[in-house]
Design a protein around this motif. Structure first.
Motif, PDB file in Angstrom:
ATOM      1  N   GLU A   1       0.826  -1.202   0.000  1.00 28.58           N
ATOM      2  CA  GLU A   1       0.000   0.000   0.000  1.00 28.58           C
ATOM      3  C   GLU A   1       0.864   1.257   0.000  1.00 28.58           C
ATOM      4  O   GLU A   1       0.558   2.236  -0.683  1.00 28.58           O
ATOM      5  CB  GLU A   1      -0.939   0.004   1.209  1.00 28.58           C
ATOM      6  CG  GLU A   1      -2.053  -1.030   1.155  1.00 28.58           C
ATOM      7  CD  GLU A   1      -1.559  -2.459   1.392  1.00 28.58           C
ATOM      8  OE1 GLU A   1      -0.426  -2.630   1.932  1.00 28.58           O
ATOM      9  OE2 GLU A   1      -2.284  -3.401   1.041  1.00 28.58           O
ATOM     10  N   ARG A   2       1.961   1.223   0.766  1.00 34.57           N
ATOM     11  CA  ARG A   2       2.858   2.386   0.806  1.00 34.57           C
ATOM     12  C   ARG A   2       3.485   2.627  -0.565  1.00 34.57           C
ATOM     13  O   ARG A   2       3.645   3.764  -0.998  1.00 34.57           O
ATOM     14  CB  ARG A   2       3.970   2.190   1.842  1.00 34.57           C
ATOM     15  CG  ARG A   2       3.490   2.263   3.283  1.00 34.57           C
ATOM     16  CD  ARG A   2       4.622   2.649   4.237  1.00 34.57           C
ATOM     17  NE  ARG A   2       5.862   1.935   3.984  1.00 34.57           N
ATOM     18  CZ  ARG A   2       6.139   0.708   4.418  1.00 34.57           C
ATOM     19  NH1 ARG A   2       5.223   0.046   5.114  1.00 34.57           N
ATOM     20  NH2 ARG A   2       7.308   0.138   4.166  1.00 34.57           N
ATOM     21  N   ILE A   3       3.842   1.538  -1.246  1.00 31.75           N
ATOM     22  CA  ILE A   3       4.441   1.661  -2.574  1.00 31.75           C
ATOM     23  C   ILE A   3       3.449   2.309  -3.544  1.00 31.75           C
ATOM     24  O   ILE A   3       3.800   3.222  -4.301  1.00 31.75           O
ATOM     25  CB  ILE A   3       4.894   0.287  -3.098  1.00 31.75           C
ATOM     26  CG1 ILE A   3       6.098  -0.217  -2.295  1.00 31.75           C
ATOM     27  CG2 ILE A   3       5.249   0.368  -4.585  1.00 31.75           C
ATOM     28  CD1 ILE A   3       6.454  -1.668  -2.556  1.00 31.75           C
ATOM     29  N   LEU A   4       2.207   1.844  -3.535  1.00 32.66           N
ATOM     30  CA  LEU A   4       1.210   2.407  -4.447  1.00 32.66           C
ATOM     31  C   LEU A   4       0.926   3.870  -4.136  1.00 32.66           C
ATOM     32  O   LEU A   4       0.803   4.698  -5.040  1.00 32.66           O
ATOM     33  CB  LEU A   4      -0.091   1.608  -4.361  1.00 32.66           C
ATOM     34  CG  LEU A   4      -0.269   0.457  -5.349  1.00 32.66           C
ATOM     35  CD1 LEU A   4      -1.699  -0.032  -5.319  1.00 32.66           C
ATOM     36  CD2 LEU A   4       0.108   0.875  -6.765  1.00 32.66           C
ATOM     37  N   THR A   5       0.819   4.193  -2.851  1.00 28.09           N
ATOM     38  CA  THR A   5       0.579   5.580  -2.458  1.00 28.09           C
ATOM     39  C   THR A   5       1.745   6.459  -2.894  1.00 28.09           C
ATOM     40  O   THR A   5       1.555   7.568  -3.422  1.00 28.09           O
ATOM     41  CB  THR A   5       0.380   5.683  -0.939  1.00 28.09           C
ATOM     42  OG1 THR A   5      -0.750   4.885  -0.565  1.00 28.09           O
ATOM     43  CG2 THR A   5       0.133   7.123  -0.519  1.00 28.09           C
TER      44      THR A   5
ATOM     45  N   ASP B   1       9.900   4.166   1.503  1.00 25.34           N
ATOM     46  CA  ASP B   1      10.840   3.644   2.492  1.00 25.34           C
ATOM     47  C   ASP B   1      10.994   2.130   2.368  1.00 25.34           C
ATOM     48  O   ASP B   1      10.910   1.401   3.352  1.00 25.34           O
ATOM     49  CB  ASP B   1      10.401   4.028   3.917  1.00 25.34           C
ATOM     50  CG  ASP B   1      11.501   3.773   4.949  1.00 25.34           C
ATOM     51  OD1 ASP B   1      12.680   3.798   4.558  1.00 25.34           O
ATOM     52  OD2 ASP B   1      11.175   3.534   6.127  1.00 25.34           O
ATOM     53  N   VAL B   2      11.205   1.680   1.132  1.00 21.52           N
ATOM     54  CA  VAL B   2      11.465   0.262   0.873  1.00 21.52           C
ATOM     55  C   VAL B   2      12.627   0.164  -0.097  1.00 21.52           C
ATOM     56  O   VAL B   2      13.034   1.154  -0.718  1.00 21.52           O
ATOM     57  CB  VAL B   2      10.230  -0.461   0.271  1.00 21.52           C
ATOM     58  CG1 VAL B   2       9.045  -0.400   1.219  1.00 21.52           C
ATOM     59  CG2 VAL B   2       9.862   0.116  -1.089  1.00 21.52           C
ATOM     60  N   ASP B   3      13.146  -1.024  -0.262  1.00 20.86           N
ATOM     61  CA  ASP B   3      14.188  -1.260  -1.245  1.00 20.86           C
ATOM     62  C   ASP B   3      13.567  -1.259  -2.647  1.00 20.86           C
ATOM     63  O   ASP B   3      12.456  -1.766  -2.831  1.00 20.86           O
ATOM     64  CB  ASP B   3      14.852  -2.613  -0.964  1.00 20.86           C
ATOM     65  CG  ASP B   3      16.088  -2.826  -1.822  1.00 20.86           C
ATOM     66  OD1 ASP B   3      15.921  -3.221  -2.989  1.00 20.86           O
ATOM     67  OD2 ASP B   3      17.195  -2.606  -1.308  1.00 20.86           O
ATOM     68  N   PRO B   4      14.249  -0.689  -3.656  1.00 23.79           N
ATOM     69  CA  PRO B   4      13.706  -0.702  -5.026  1.00 23.79           C
ATOM     70  C   PRO B   4      13.362  -2.101  -5.514  1.00 23.79           C
ATOM     71  O   PRO B   4      12.418  -2.278  -6.298  1.00 23.79           O
ATOM     72  CB  PRO B   4      14.841  -0.092  -5.864  1.00 23.79           C
ATOM     73  CG  PRO B   4      15.559   0.801  -4.903  1.00 23.79           C
ATOM     74  CD  PRO B   4      15.502   0.101  -3.574  1.00 23.79           C
ATOM     75  N   ALA B   5      14.106  -3.124  -5.025  1.00 28.23           N
ATOM     76  CA  ALA B   5      13.816  -4.494  -5.450  1.00 28.23           C
ATOM     77  C   ALA B   5      12.416  -4.919  -5.031  1.00 28.23           C
ATOM     78  O   ALA B   5      11.777  -5.737  -5.698  1.00 28.23           O
ATOM     79  CB  ALA B   5      14.849  -5.460  -4.866  1.00 28.23           C
ATOM     80  N   LEU B   6      11.920  -4.360  -3.925  1.00 27.87           N
ATOM     81  CA  LEU B   6      10.585  -4.729  -3.460  1.00 27.87           C
ATOM     82  C   LEU B   6       9.510  -4.154  -4.393  1.00 27.87           C
ATOM     83  O   LEU B   6       8.475  -4.783  -4.625  1.00 27.87           O
ATOM     84  CB  LEU B   6      10.367  -4.247  -2.027  1.00 27.87           C
ATOM     85  CG  LEU B   6       9.147  -4.845  -1.318  1.00 27.87           C
ATOM     86  CD1 LEU B   6       9.333  -6.342  -1.118  1.00 27.87           C
ATOM     87  CD2 LEU B   6       8.898  -4.152   0.015  1.00 27.87           C
ATOM     88  N   VAL B   7       9.769  -2.958  -4.930  1.00 29.62           N
ATOM     89  CA  VAL B   7       8.830  -2.368  -5.898  1.00 29.62           C
ATOM     90  C   VAL B   7       8.739  -3.264  -7.131  1.00 29.62           C
ATOM     91  O   VAL B   7       7.655  -3.579  -7.615  1.00 29.62           O
ATOM     92  CB  VAL B   7       9.283  -0.951  -6.298  1.00 29.62           C
ATOM     93  CG1 VAL B   7       8.285  -0.344  -7.294  1.00 29.62           C
ATOM     94  CG2 VAL B   7       9.416  -0.055  -5.067  1.00 29.62           C
ATOM     95  N   HIS B   8       9.900  -3.695  -7.622  1.00 30.41           N
ATOM     96  CA  HIS B   8       9.917  -4.604  -8.772  1.00 30.41           C
ATOM     97  C   HIS B   8       9.243  -5.931  -8.429  1.00 30.41           C
ATOM     98  O   HIS B   8       8.528  -6.504  -9.250  1.00 30.41           O
ATOM     99  CB  HIS B   8      11.361  -4.864  -9.217  1.00 30.41           C
ATOM    100  CG  HIS B   8      11.975  -3.723  -9.960  1.00 30.41           C
ATOM    101  ND1 HIS B   8      11.464  -3.232 -11.136  1.00 30.41           N
ATOM    102  CD2 HIS B   8      13.090  -2.975  -9.695  1.00 30.41           C
ATOM    103  CE1 HIS B   8      12.219  -2.241 -11.580  1.00 30.41           C
ATOM    104  NE2 HIS B   8      13.215  -2.066 -10.718  1.00 30.41           N
TER     105      HIS B   8
END
Length: 209
Positions: free
Chosen positions: A30-34, A58-65
């Motif tokens: 949810e944080r990534i989408l926001t 506030d996450v690692d870019p790999a988590l977005v991928h």
């Protein structure tokens, strides 16, 4: 890390990051989408990046991928998030069949954009689609898909995909010119006047010969 080319089927997984990298597990998606919606709205599609979205979330870019794949797929998810309230509310618009659907659909779309609560998040992210072909294609696909899903359910309607595309083009074009580009006199015309002009054209696309 580059965002990479768009995939052709589903989010591309780039390997699950370590438990430490997934920082905070629950709520990370949810944080990534926001964060993505905010970044695309503030920077536009071209300047937004996976790395920038990850930093805001506030996450690692790999988590977005891992969760969403390429930048194009992240953008699509962010647009769906912005459209979600409108799409949920639209479920009943075409349930009564296609007779009179042109007016109901046009009235519904204008209602969403006339309401500041639903207009502002849409307006911010739609601006990202104006100067980028990929972003514009994503936006059109989402709108057309919603129409096509309903029209295709009508067995007597030929060329459902073309009809949905033309109806969507009419509505998206009207929205863009009125609310984003603010072309006069369309921008200041009364909503009822627009419904009276646009709805018959949308109806013709849906059910005309």
């Amino acid at each position: 890390m580059t965002d990479g080319p768009a995939g052709t089927g589903g989010a591309r997984r780039r390997g699950r990051p370590s438990r430490t990298d997934s920082a905070d597990g629950p709520g990370a998606r949810e944080r990534i989408l926001t964060a993505a919606r905010a970044e695309f709205a503030a920077r536009g599609y071209e300047k937004a990046s996976i790395r920038g979205i990850a930093k805001v979330a506030d996450v690692d870019p790999a988590l977005v991928h891992h969760y969403y794949g390429t930048k194009e797929q992240v953008f699509e998810a962010a647009v769906e998030m912005s459209l979600a309230p409108a799409l949920e509310a639209s479920e009943g618009v075409l349930e009564g069949g296609l007779d009179g659907a042109g007016e109901r659909l046009t009235r519904f779309v204008l209602g969403v954009w006339e309401n500041p609560v639903t207009r502002e998040p849409l307006l911010a992210i739609v601006r990202s689609a104006l100067n980028n072909d990929i972003a514009a294609a994503v936006f059109r696909k989402l709108v057309t898909r919603q129409l096509l899903r309903r029209i295709a359910a009508e067995p007597a309607v030929p060329d459902a995909d073309l009809r949905a595309g033309l109806a969507a083009a009419q509505l998206v074009g009207t929205v863009m010119l009125r609310y984003v580009i603010k072309l006069e006199p369309l921008a200041s015309a009364a909503p009822e006047r627009i419904v009276a002009r646009v709805a018959p054209v949308v109806q013709q696309h849906l059910t005309g010969p």
